[in-house]
Design an enzyme around this catalytic site. Sequence first.
Site, short mmCIF file in Angstrom:
data_model
loop_
_atom_site.label_atom_id
_atom_site.label_comp_id
_atom_site.label_asym_id
_atom_site.label_seq_id
_atom_site.Cartn_x
_atom_site.Cartn_y
_atom_site.Cartn_z
N ARG A 140 -20.64 33.91 1.61
CA ARG A 140 -21.11 33.64 0.24
C ARG A 140 -20.33 34.45 -0.78
O ARG A 140 -20.23 34.05 -1.94
CB ARG A 140 -22.60 34.03 0.11
CG ARG A 140 -23.52 33.27 1.00
CD ARG A 140 -24.92 33.72 0.75
NE ARG A 140 -25.32 33.13 -0.52
CZ ARG A 140 -26.52 32.65 -0.76
NH1 ARG A 140 -27.45 32.69 0.16
NH2 ARG A 140 -26.81 32.14 -1.93
N LYS A 198 -17.13 37.30 -7.58
CA LYS A 198 -18.12 36.23 -7.44
C LYS A 198 -19.13 36.27 -8.59
O LYS A 198 -19.43 35.25 -9.21
CB LYS A 198 -18.87 36.41 -6.10
CG LYS A 198 -20.15 35.60 -6.00
CD LYS A 198 -20.88 35.84 -4.70
CE LYS A 198 -21.80 37.02 -4.66
NZ LYS A 198 -23.13 36.85 -5.26
N ASN A 199 -19.64 37.47 -8.88
CA ASN A 199 -20.74 37.55 -9.85
C ASN A 199 -20.28 37.39 -11.29
O ASN A 199 -21.11 37.35 -12.20
CB ASN A 199 -21.51 38.86 -9.65
CG ASN A 199 -22.32 38.83 -8.37
OD1 ASN A 199 -22.48 37.75 -7.76
ND2 ASN A 199 -22.80 39.97 -7.93
N CYS A 218 -30.04 35.15 -1.50
CA CYS A 218 -30.31 36.10 -0.41
C CYS A 218 -31.72 36.68 -0.53
O CYS A 218 -32.19 36.96 -1.63
CB CYS A 218 -29.28 37.24 -0.44
SG CYS A 218 -27.69 36.77 0.25
N ASP A 261 -25.60 46.51 -4.88
CA ASP A 261 -24.80 45.69 -3.97
C ASP A 261 -23.92 46.54 -3.05
O ASP A 261 -23.47 46.08 -1.99
CB ASP A 261 -23.89 44.73 -4.76
CG ASP A 261 -24.70 43.68 -5.52
OD1 ASP A 261 -25.89 43.56 -5.24
OD2 ASP A 261 -24.12 43.01 -6.39
N ARG A 278 -37.43 38.67 -6.55
CA ARG A 278 -36.50 38.12 -7.53
C ARG A 278 -37.14 37.11 -8.51
O ARG A 278 -36.76 35.93 -8.55
CB ARG A 278 -35.29 37.51 -6.82
CG ARG A 278 -34.64 38.49 -5.85
CD ARG A 278 -33.37 38.00 -5.25
NE ARG A 278 -32.24 38.18 -6.14
CZ ARG A 278 -30.99 37.84 -5.82
NH1 ARG A 278 -30.72 37.31 -4.66
NH2 ARG A 278 -30.01 38.03 -6.67
C1 EPZ Z 1 -27.32 40.03 -10.06
O1 EPZ Z 1 -28.51 39.45 -9.58
C2 EPZ Z 1 -26.30 39.87 -8.94
N1 EPZ Z 1 -26.13 38.47 -8.64
C3 EPZ Z 1 -26.76 40.62 -7.71
O2 EPZ Z 1 -25.74 40.54 -6.74
C4 EPZ Z 1 -26.99 42.09 -8.07
O3 EPZ Z 1 -27.52 42.75 -6.96
C5 EPZ Z 1 -27.95 42.20 -9.25
O4 EPZ Z 1 -27.47 41.40 -10.36
C6 EPZ Z 1 -28.13 43.62 -9.74
O5 EPZ Z 1 -26.90 44.17 -10.09
C7 EPZ Z 1 -25.32 37.74 -9.38
O6 EPZ Z 1 -24.71 38.17 -10.35
C8 EPZ Z 1 -25.12 36.32 -8.95
P1 EPZ Z 1 -31.20 41.15 -11.93
P2 EPZ Z 1 -29.72 39.14 -10.57
O7 EPZ Z 1 -31.78 40.04 -12.69
O8 EPZ Z 1 -29.18 38.63 -11.84
C9 EPZ Z 1 -35.88 42.13 -11.60
C10 EPZ Z 1 -24.81 40.13 -4.61
O9 EPZ Z 1 -24.97 40.66 -3.49
N2 EPZ Z 1 -36.08 40.94 -12.46
O10 EPZ Z 1 -30.45 42.21 -12.67
O11 EPZ Z 1 -30.67 38.33 -9.82
C11 EPZ Z 1 -35.45 41.72 -10.19
O12 EPZ Z 1 -36.55 41.35 -9.40
C12 EPZ Z 1 -26.00 39.84 -5.50
O13 EPZ Z 1 -23.71 39.76 -5.02
C13 EPZ Z 1 -37.35 40.64 -12.91
O14 EPZ Z 1 -38.31 41.35 -12.62
O15 EPZ Z 1 -30.29 40.60 -10.77
C14 EPZ Z 1 -34.75 42.94 -9.70
O16 EPZ Z 1 -35.68 43.87 -9.23
C15 EPZ Z 1 -27.31 40.11 -4.85
N3 EPZ Z 1 -37.52 39.52 -13.68
C16 EPZ Z 1 -34.09 43.49 -10.97
O17 EPZ Z 1 -34.78 42.88 -12.06
C17 EPZ Z 1 -36.49 38.72 -14.03
O18 EPZ Z 1 -36.72 37.73 -14.74
C18 EPZ Z 1 -32.61 43.20 -11.08
O19 EPZ Z 1 -32.38 41.82 -11.10
C19 EPZ Z 1 -35.20 39.04 -13.57
C20 EPZ Z 1 -35.01 40.17 -12.78
#
Ligand code: EPZ
Length: 418
Positions: A399, A22-23, A116, A307, A121
């Site tokens: 999802r 998915k991701n 979710c 995850d 986020r």
């Molecule tokens: C991706 O989310 C995945 N989703 C998530 O999978 C996964 O948990 C996550 O990466 C971490 O591996 C998809 O790929 C669609 P991040 P993403 O930006 O891109 C902070 C699942 O269950 N952050 O790496 O949203 C954020 O708050 C899902 O399949 C900022 O502070 O993750 C978090 O603490 C859930 N500012 C951390 O970084 C930003 O601008 C990681 O977020 C962006 C992120």
Amino acid sequence: MKKLVVNGGRKLCGECVVQGAKNSSLPIIGATMLTNGENILHKCPILEDTITACEILTSLGCKTTWQDDSLIIDSDGLCNAQISKCLMNKIRSSIIFLGAILARCKEATVYFPGGCDIGSRPIDLHLSAFRKMGVNITECGGKLQCKVMGSKIYGAEIFLSFPSVGATENILLAAVTAEGETIIHNAAVEPEIEDLCNYLNKCGAKIFGGGTQVIKIEGVESLTACEYSIMPDRIVATTLLCGLAASGGEIFLRDANPKDLSAVITVLEEMGCNIRTYGDNIFCQVKKQLLAPPPIRTMPHPGFPTDAQPIMMALCCIARGTSIFVETIFENRFRHVFELNKFGASIRVEDRVAVVEGVAKLNGACVSATDLRGGAALVVAALSADGKSEISEVRYIDRGYAKIEEQFSKLGGSVLRV
Ligand code: EPZ
């Protein structure tokens, strides 16, 4: 309202093919907006989130057609640069479309994304990178009006303060057809990033170092659609392995890409699972009671994936000894704990730490999925539990899992959707 009914306590046995990720599918679906012609994405899982991604493309003027698990996308007709609030709210990945729309249309109107509820986020890293690339962004009441200031987005040197997966993807999408060179420092190294880069390079992009901490992108004039196979879903593979470990038995996972699962496989081996890898395939056998693993701390790749945390926690509920989980990525990712305790598990949470005291067995329970991976954790717990369990709010699980009930039923589990 659909629910899953699980009759636990059956050993799992058999073979199955791991669905596409998915991701990885979601950013690649967004990336097709940058290409001329018809893309064919093989092994694209049919899920609530990929269906929503197609709805977004359609709302922008692109054509999408499913043929089994191949998704055909033609983005030549793209004529709209605005995603509705309703579609933005449905999935977190809606924000990944922003980089591609800006590259293609030089302007975009979007809203803060949904997804979710596992933490706040924010998207500050995405927006500050776009600003550095010459995009003017104004925010008002959750609406983001974005406009490229020159005739094109321009390349920039970007230092991410955290290796955000989404921000790395968004910058890549904005940069591949930008003017000049972009360098992303402290880029996310998740395997899904490398998959996106491989797809884009197949379309004619010039990306170097995808899957490493420094990615260099030389902007090109245009990209041409291609045929591409999405990588296997490492969290679905984790769910199948944990489901087996919770139930006992042996399974053979095809197309599982074990190298992307190293952190999870290490923990499963420490718990007492017998795991062998054969190329892209994994054999896993579980015959005895599992032991609690050393403390697990979620980390960006190649660390233990956030995850997989809820799913592994469900397994640890019946492992002998005390397991400790430290969630460092998302601040609200223990919502499944309350539900797991309904099975008779013994889990305490203090801030970002969960302590699991292993119990001899779980008992069937009526529970409710709280989010996607938390929902998958409940399926794992129910598979190991004595008696019947009912899991409601299956929409969260849908999802990310293509018919989870069929995946476990094929392996001998009793999981029905009613
Ligand atoms: C991706 O989310 C995945 N989703 C998530 O999978 C996964 O948990 C996550 O990466 C971490 O591996 C998809 O790929 C669609 P991040 P993403 O930006 O891109 C902070 C699942 O269950 N952050 O790496 O949203 C954020 O708050 C899902 O399949 C900022 O502070 O993750 C978090 O603490 C859930 N500012 C951390 O970084 C930003 O601008 C990681 O977020 C962006 C992120």
